[in-house]
Design a protein around this motif. Structure first.
Motif, PDB file in Angstrom:
ATOM      1  N   ASP A  42      31.674  31.625  56.644  1.00 17.62           N
ATOM      2  CA  ASP A  42      32.970  30.985  56.421  1.00 17.62           C
ATOM      3  C   ASP A  42      34.081  32.022  56.549  1.00 17.62           C
ATOM      4  OD1 ASP A  42      31.673  28.607  55.995  1.00 17.62           O
ATOM      5  OD2 ASP A  42      31.681  28.797  53.806  1.00 17.62           O
ATOM      6  N   TYR A  43      33.835  33.203  55.989  1.00 11.78           N
ATOM      7  CA  TYR A  43      34.734  34.332  56.200  1.00 11.78           C
ATOM      8  C   TYR A  43      34.019  35.622  55.844  1.00 11.78           C
ATOM      9  CZ  TYR A  43      35.829  33.837  51.182  1.00 11.78           C
ATOM     10  OH  TYR A  43      35.757  33.720  49.817  1.00 11.78           O
ATOM     11  N   ALA A  44      34.585  36.734  56.309  1.00  9.24           N
ATOM     12  CA  ALA A  44      34.005  38.051  56.053  1.00  9.24           C
ATOM     13  C   ALA A  44      35.135  39.009  55.700  1.00  9.24           C
ATOM     14  CB  ALA A  44      33.253  38.550  57.287  1.00  9.24           C
ATOM     15  N   LEU A  45      34.848  39.928  54.781  1.00  9.15           N
ATOM     16  CA  LEU A  45      35.819  40.935  54.362  1.00  9.15           C
ATOM     17  C   LEU A  45      35.191  42.317  54.467  1.00  9.15           C
ATOM     18  CD1 LEU A  45      37.015  39.223  51.062  1.00  9.15           C
ATOM     19  CD2 LEU A  45      38.227  39.251  53.232  1.00  9.15           C
ATOM     20  N   THR A  46      36.015  43.319  54.694  1.00  8.01           N
ATOM     21  CA  THR A  46      35.542  44.700  54.673  1.00  8.01           C
ATOM     22  C   THR A  46      36.358  45.479  53.643  1.00  8.01           C
ATOM     23  OG1 THR A  46      37.049  45.350  56.455  1.00  8.01           O
ATOM     24  CG2 THR A  46      34.825  44.683  57.092  1.00  8.01           C
ATOM     25  N   GLN A  47      35.773  46.560  53.141  1.00  6.48           N
ATOM     26  CA  GLN A  47      36.436  47.413  52.145  1.00  6.48           C
ATOM     27  C   GLN A  47      37.005  46.564  51.004  1.00  6.48           C
ATOM     28  OE1 GLN A  47      36.217  50.781  52.423  1.00  6.48           O
ATOM     29  NE2 GLN A  47      34.998  50.343  54.228  1.00  6.48           N
ATOM     30  N   LEU A  48      36.127  45.832  50.346  1.00  2.00           N
ATOM     31  CA  LEU A  48      36.505  44.866  49.322  1.00  2.00           C
ATOM     32  C   LEU A  48      36.616  45.525  47.949  1.00  2.00           C
ATOM     33  CD1 LEU A  48      36.605  41.825  48.264  1.00  2.00           C
ATOM     34  CD2 LEU A  48      34.160  42.094  47.943  1.00  2.00           C
ATOM     35  N   GLN A  49      37.614  45.104  47.195  1.00  2.00           N
ATOM     36  CA  GLN A  49      37.725  45.450  45.776  1.00  2.00           C
ATOM     37  C   GLN A  49      38.247  44.211  45.077  1.00  2.00           C
ATOM     38  OE1 GLN A  49      39.299  49.273  44.702  1.00  2.00           O
ATOM     39  NE2 GLN A  49      40.355  48.412  42.951  1.00  2.00           N
ATOM     40  N   GLN A  50      37.428  43.639  44.187  1.00  2.00           N
ATOM     41  CA  GLN A  50      37.780  42.393  43.510  1.00  2.00           C
ATOM     42  C   GLN A  50      37.660  42.601  42.007  1.00  2.00           C
ATOM     43  OE1 GLN A  50      35.407  39.074  44.770  1.00  2.00           O
ATOM     44  NE2 GLN A  50      36.071  37.780  43.094  1.00  2.00           N
ATOM     45  N   VAL A  51      38.670  42.166  41.270  1.00  2.00           N
ATOM     46  CA  VAL A  51      38.688  42.310  39.817  1.00  2.00           C
ATOM     47  C   VAL A  51      38.696  40.918  39.191  1.00  2.00           C
ATOM     48  CG1 VAL A  51      39.941  43.235  37.823  1.00  2.00           C
ATOM     49  CG2 VAL A  51      40.028  44.436  40.007  1.00  2.00           C
ATOM     50  N   GLN A  52      37.854  40.736  38.171  1.00  2.00           N
ATOM     51  CA  GLN A  52      37.869  39.497  37.392  1.00  2.00           C
ATOM     52  C   GLN A  52      38.427  39.846  36.021  1.00  2.00           C
ATOM     53  OE1 GLN A  52      34.056  37.698  36.749  1.00  2.00           O
ATOM     54  NE2 GLN A  52      34.915  35.901  35.763  1.00  2.00           N
ATOM     55  N   PHE A  53      39.474  39.141  35.623  1.00  2.00           N
ATOM     56  CA  PHE A  53      40.150  39.432  34.364  1.00  2.00           C
ATOM     57  C   PHE A  53      39.682  38.488  33.269  1.00  2.00           C
ATOM     58  CE2 PHE A  53      42.941  41.116  37.611  1.00  2.00           C
ATOM     59  CZ  PHE A  53      43.255  42.362  37.091  1.00  2.00           C
ATOM     60  N   GLY A  54      39.694  39.003  32.036  1.00  2.00           N
ATOM     61  CA  GLY A  54      39.331  38.210  30.871  1.00  2.00           C
ATOM     62  C   GLY A  54      40.500  37.395  30.367  1.00  2.00           C
ATOM     63  N   THR A  55      40.286  36.689  29.269  1.00  2.00           N
ATOM     64  CA  THR A  55      41.306  35.791  28.718  1.00  2.00           C
ATOM     65  C   THR A  55      42.534  36.538  28.200  1.00  2.00           C
ATOM     66  OG1 THR A  55      40.144  35.827  26.603  1.00  2.00           O
ATOM     67  CG2 THR A  55      39.648  34.006  28.112  1.00  2.00           C
ATOM     68  N   ARG A  56      42.383  37.799  27.831  1.00  2.00           N
ATOM     69  CA  ARG A  56      43.505  38.590  27.329  1.00  2.00           C
ATOM     70  C   ARG A  56      44.162  39.439  28.410  1.00  2.00           C
ATOM     71  NH1 ARG A  56      39.988  40.658  22.481  1.00  2.00           N
ATOM     72  NH2 ARG A  56      39.642  38.676  21.461  1.00  2.00           N
ATOM     73  N   GLY A  57      43.746  39.256  29.663  1.00  2.00           N
ATOM     74  CA  GLY A  57      44.357  39.985  30.766  1.00  2.00           C
ATOM     75  C   GLY A  57      43.714  41.325  31.078  1.00  2.00           C
ATOM     76  N   GLN A  58      42.681  41.691  30.367  1.00  2.00           N
ATOM     77  CA  GLN A  58      41.983  42.948  30.608  1.00  2.00           C
ATOM     78  C   GLN A  58      40.937  42.741  31.698  1.00  2.00           C
ATOM     79  OE1 GLN A  58      41.186  40.865  28.198  1.00  2.00           O
ATOM     80  NE2 GLN A  58      38.960  40.828  28.084  1.00  2.00           N
ATOM     81  N   PRO A  59      40.607  43.776  32.488  1.00  2.00           N
ATOM     82  CA  PRO A  59      39.552  43.603  33.492  1.00  2.00           C
ATOM     83  C   PRO A  59      38.184  43.476  32.815  1.00  2.00           C
ATOM     84  CG  PRO A  59      40.376  45.861  33.506  1.00  2.00           C
ATOM     85  CD  PRO A  59      41.206  45.096  32.541  1.00  2.00           C
ATOM     86  N   ASP A  60      37.419  42.455  33.222  1.00  2.00           N
ATOM     87  CA  ASP A  60      36.053  42.269  32.728  1.00  2.00           C
ATOM     88  C   ASP A  60      35.045  42.835  33.716  1.00  2.00           C
ATOM     89  OD1 ASP A  60      36.686  41.074  30.338  1.00  2.00           O
ATOM     90  OD2 ASP A  60      36.289  39.027  31.018  1.00  2.00           O
ATOM     91  N   HIS A  61      35.267  42.550  35.004  1.00  2.00           N
ATOM     92  CA  HIS A  61      34.338  42.972  36.046  1.00  2.00           C
ATOM     93  C   HIS A  61      35.128  43.446  37.264  1.00  2.00           C
ATOM     94  CE1 HIS A  61      31.501  40.709  33.629  1.00  2.00           C
ATOM     95  NE2 HIS A  61      32.199  39.606  33.837  1.00  2.00           N
ATOM     96  N   LEU A  62      34.627  44.467  37.904  1.00  2.00           N
ATOM     97  CA  LEU A  62      35.198  44.983  39.151  1.00  2.00           C
ATOM     98  C   LEU A  62      34.044  45.145  40.123  1.00  2.00           C
ATOM     99  CD1 LEU A  62      37.296  46.507  40.985  1.00  2.00           C
ATOM    100  CD2 LEU A  62      36.642  48.567  39.742  1.00  2.00           C
ATOM    101  N   ILE A  63      34.184  44.573  41.313  1.00  2.00           N
ATOM    102  CA  ILE A  63      33.172  44.801  42.338  1.00  2.00           C
ATOM    103  C   ILE A  63      33.864  45.408  43.556  1.00  2.00           C
ATOM    104  CG2 ILE A  63      33.246  42.458  43.309  1.00  2.00           C
ATOM    105  CD1 ILE A  63      30.116  42.911  43.691  1.00  2.00           C
ATOM    106  N   GLN A  64      33.287  46.512  44.003  1.00  2.00           N
ATOM    107  CA  GLN A  64      33.742  47.184  45.212  1.00  2.00           C
ATOM    108  C   GLN A  64      32.586  47.133  46.194  1.00  2.00           C
ATOM    109  OE1 GLN A  64      34.531  50.621  42.667  1.00  2.00           O
ATOM    110  NE2 GLN A  64      36.483  50.800  43.751  1.00  2.00           N
ATOM    111  N   ALA A  65      32.884  46.907  47.477  1.00  2.00           N
ATOM    112  CA  ALA A  65      31.823  46.824  48.473  1.00  2.00           C
ATOM    113  C   ALA A  65      32.365  47.204  49.843  1.00  2.00           C
ATOM    114  CB  ALA A  65      31.237  45.415  48.514  1.00  2.00           C
ATOM    115  N   GLN A  66      31.460  47.689  50.694  1.00  2.00           N
ATOM    116  CA  GLN A  66      31.834  47.991  52.069  1.00  2.00           C
ATOM    117  C   GLN A  66      32.145  46.705  52.826  1.00  2.00           C
ATOM    118  OE1 GLN A  66      32.322  51.051  53.550  1.00  2.00           O
ATOM    119  NE2 GLN A  66      32.210  51.666  51.416  1.00  2.00           N
ATOM    120  N   GLY A  67      31.457  45.617  52.474  1.00  2.00           N
ATOM    121  CA  GLY A  67      31.707  44.352  53.138  1.00  2.00           C
ATOM    122  C   GLY A  67      31.198  43.190  52.320  1.00  2.00           C
ATOM    123  N   MET A  68      31.724  41.997  52.622  1.00  2.00           N
ATOM    124  CA  MET A  68      31.280  40.777  51.967  1.00  2.00           C
ATOM    125  C   MET A  68      31.375  39.640  52.972  1.00  2.00           C
ATOM    126  SD  MET A  68      32.775  38.630  48.711  1.00  2.00           S
ATOM    127  CE  MET A  68      34.135  37.887  49.590  1.00  2.00           C
TER     128      MET A  68
END
Length: 184
Positions: A42-68
């Motif tokens: 459906d789509y592809a990304l390179t040099q990915l950095q994605q952050v998922q934030f918690g309910t208080r606005g703090q980062p909960d999870h960070l995923i970095q990858a060469q591609g997705m």
């Protein structure tokens, strides 16, 4: 000007045009093949950095990858590094590849998987296995495979591991062997 003098130059120009057209057509074929391969996603990304934030606005999870790549609901990552913060502790897991589903908090990190607790205050903790399964909803990391871990001055191996990230406790299921590290 003499035609005999122009003939070598004319042959060089013709050869250059032939070479250029051959190179040009190879690139267009390669571009068509790349577009056709990319159409499987459906789509592809390179040099990915994605952050998922918690309910208080703090980062909960960070995923970095060469591609997705994304196909329907499936996510495929290449060379991922997952960082998660749970109960004030930072954990990192890396591997060759990862698979997950969109809108789910479960990620299978596969191929030379390594994880560690990144915290200066606690005892050093790290583990290696062929895969780790991260479950953000349950706050666990697990593997059904052979695992080797270092917990402070102790090296432990066994088959099957579950780590409760909230309590920082773990259980190895079977064939447990342990030893003290050298110099400790």
């Amino acid at each position: 000007m003499n035609l005999k003098r122009l003939l070598p130059y004319l042959l060089i120009v013709i050869a250059a045009i032939a070479l250029f057209s051959s190179w040009w057509s190879d690139d267009s074929v390669r571009d068509q093949q790349n577009a056709s391969e990319a159409a499987n996603y459906d789509y592809a990304l390179t040099q990915l950095q994605q952050v998922q934030f918690g309910t208080r606005g703090q980062p909960d999870h960070l995923i970095q990858a060469q591609g997705m790549t994304v196909t329907d609901d499936q996510l495929q990552f290449s060379q991922p590094l997952l960082t998660t913060w749970i109960e004030g502790s930072q954990w990192q897991i890396s591997s060759a590849n990862a698979q997950g589903e969109q809108n789910k908090q479960r990620l299978a990190l596969i191929g030379e998987a390594k994880m560690m607790l990144v915290d200066d205050k606690s005892t050093p903790f790290s583990a290696t296995a062929t895969q780790f399964i991260f479950n953000g909803a349950d706050k666990t990391i697990s593997t059904p495979d052979l695992v080797t871990l270092t917990d402070g001055a102790t090296k432990i191996s066994g088959i099957g591991l579950t780590i409760d990230l909230a309590s920082e406790s773990y259980q190895i299921k079977q064939n447990v062997k342990g030893s003290k590290l050298n110099g400790q």
